[in-house]
Design an enzyme around this catalytic site. Sequence first.
Site, PDB file in Angstrom:
ATOM      1  N   ASP A   4       0.854  -1.182   0.000  1.00  0.00           N
ATOM      2  CA  ASP A   4       0.000   0.000   0.000  1.00  0.00           C
ATOM      3  C   ASP A   4       0.891   1.233   0.000  1.00  0.00           C
ATOM      4  OD1 ASP A   4      -2.470  -1.348   0.070  1.00  0.00           O
ATOM      5  OD2 ASP A   4      -2.309  -1.614   2.235  1.00  0.00           O
TER       6      ASP A   4
ATOM      7  N   ASP B 229      -6.732  -1.534  -5.015  1.00  0.00           N
ATOM      8  CA  ASP B 229      -7.812  -1.203  -4.081  1.00  0.00           C
ATOM      9  C   ASP B 229      -8.725  -0.135  -4.670  1.00  0.00           C
ATOM     10  OD1 ASP B 229      -6.601  -2.922  -2.233  1.00  0.00           O
ATOM     11  OD2 ASP B 229      -5.546  -1.288  -1.224  1.00  0.00           O
TER      12      ASP B 229
END
Length: 160
Positions: A115, A133
């Site tokens: 991330d 995402d």
Amino acid sequence: MIKWLGLAGAVVAVDQWTKWVVVSHFQRNEVVDVLPFFSWVYWTNEGAAFSILAGAGGWQRWFFVVLACVFSVYLIYEISRLRREERAMGWVFGLILGGAIGNLIDRWLNGYVVDFIYFNYEQYTFPAFNIADSALFCGAALWIYLMIQEHRAATASKAE
């Protein structure tokens, strides 16, 4: 069908390229503030959204890998059934498939997802996320919007 698989492929390519840039240029857990509310980070997540099951001891890696594989096969099947006029659902399935495969690659190879996009302001924070995402979120949001529109149309036709 090829168009929507191409969309999924483009999402995977951009996702994997951006993760490669982060891994190549950042140290793990590094945070680079860009704006008072936005930072680039290099964080890893062994869990799912919002770090669900992140500390579950390792079994969650293969659970999420299997789940993503099964769901990806389902999405490919659904894409193959789409009619030409169902363009919006093609976007939905293409975005979700690309996001699922993007994160699947990370889990399969590394056991975690990278991330790197992080929004925060003072004490308010949002979990870090990545391109996969974002594609999953946009596909799901579009799907919900289409379901609401379909429901409204059905309700309106019953009222007439």
